[in-house]
Design an enzyme around this catalytic site. Sequence first.
Site, PDB file in Angstrom:
ATOM      1  N   HIS A 153       0.807  -1.227   0.000  1.00  0.00           N
ATOM      2  CA  HIS A 153       0.000   0.000   0.000  1.00  0.00           C
ATOM      3  C   HIS A 153       0.848   1.290   0.000  1.00  0.00           C
ATOM      4  O   HIS A 153       0.824   2.052  -0.951  1.00  0.00           O
ATOM      5  CB  HIS A 153      -0.885   0.044   1.257  1.00  0.00           C
ATOM      6  CG  HIS A 153      -1.748  -1.147   1.471  1.00  0.00           C
ATOM      7  ND1 HIS A 153      -2.890  -1.408   0.725  1.00  0.00           N
ATOM      8  CD2 HIS A 153      -1.651  -2.153   2.373  1.00  0.00           C
ATOM      9  CE1 HIS A 153      -3.459  -2.514   1.168  1.00  0.00           C
ATOM     10  NE2 HIS A 153      -2.739  -2.987   2.169  1.00  0.00           N
TER      11      HIS A 153
HETATM   12  O1  RIB Z   1      -5.264  -0.226   4.763  1.00  0.00           O
HETATM   13  C1  RIB Z   1      -3.881  -0.187   4.526  1.00  0.00           C
HETATM   14  C2  RIB Z   1      -3.241   0.884   5.345  1.00  0.00           C
HETATM   15  O2  RIB Z   1      -3.441   0.612   6.726  1.00  0.00           O
HETATM   16  C3  RIB Z   1      -1.709   0.937   5.154  1.00  0.00           C
HETATM   17  O3  RIB Z   1      -1.267   2.255   5.339  1.00  0.00           O
HETATM   18  C4  RIB Z   1      -1.204   0.077   6.272  1.00  0.00           C
HETATM   19  O4  RIB Z   1       0.107   0.427   6.695  1.00  0.00           O
HETATM   20  C5  RIB Z   1      -2.190   0.419   7.363  1.00  0.00           C
HETATM   21  O5  RIB Z   1      -1.761   1.649   7.964  1.00  0.00           O
END
Ligand code: RIB
Length: 312
Positions: A242
């Site tokens: 992500h």
């Molecule tokens: O949903 C994914 C996000 O939530 C990413 O930033 C992961 O690190 C968590 O913070």
Amino acid sequence: MTRKIIIDTDPGQDDAVAILLALASPEEVDVLGITAVAGNVPLELTAKNVRIVCELAGKRDVKVFAGCDRPLGRDLVTAEYIHGKTGLDGPVLPDPTMTLQDGHAVDFIIETLRTEPEGSVTLCPLGPLTNIATAFQKAPDIMPRVAEIVLMGGAYFEVGNVTPAAEFNIYVDPEAAEIVFKSGAPITVMPLDVTHKALTTRARIEAFRDLDTDVGRAVAEWTDFFERFDMEKYGSEGGPLHDPCVIAYLIKPTLFSGRHVNVEIETASELTRGMTVADWWGVTDRPKNAMFMGDVDADGFFDLLTGRLARL
Ligand code: RIB
Ligand code: CA
């Protein structure tokens, strides 16, 4: 053109890779500071994990600040089930020796936006938006001074990952997200719609390991650990990386595509708390406040990431 950025983060293995990518790319990003926020794990751990990552990168001079330890108006929700107890499970890394900066992360954000030239600082939130929203509440004068907010959060066609309706970062602090999305600052969103297309396949993880460096090995072991949950859940060929999408966008924006739309945040309903309601088809006259990304050149993303990690 080098952008001055502040990374606001809740490491988290994917946050850690994003921080490494930024620290490996001085031609494109000048990291003025990194602010820790409670999210994946409690603040004490996220503030420690930021420093572990900076030391792994050999960048002990980075300014690291601790920020808010809970959402604006809700209990903290954490994600140890994904990231492990430490938040950086996978490799065993030494405790940091670099110290936190004095002062609160929120005051660093305010001070930096007030002293740097207007429109010269980009905010890069990778976790719940509590620090950013608190800074905007405490010093509304800084909002028009923000060059851009490039954040990881939200979901629309991909739906939620922590509830059927919401992505984790927005879900944890929906009131903060509402403040940020209503701030008037230019916003570019990396939602699950795009991050779920940046999957850490076996070949991509082996490419990290084949760098044969401490950084390469750590990133391979973080992604090995991190991906297992998503592969079981989604039956996908890897875990979504992500947060590095945010930094990759700063370095090579052409890797991504999306649409400039209105995005509003659900804060009233418990059922859909934290949903990013994107007016993708323009069926309302609400102001278009966000560039909502929907696609990424995944091979190009991983080639960029692996090539930059090789520098550390
Ligand atoms: O949903 C994914 C996000 O939530 C990413 O930033 C992961 O690190 C968590 O913070
Ligand atoms: Ca994160």
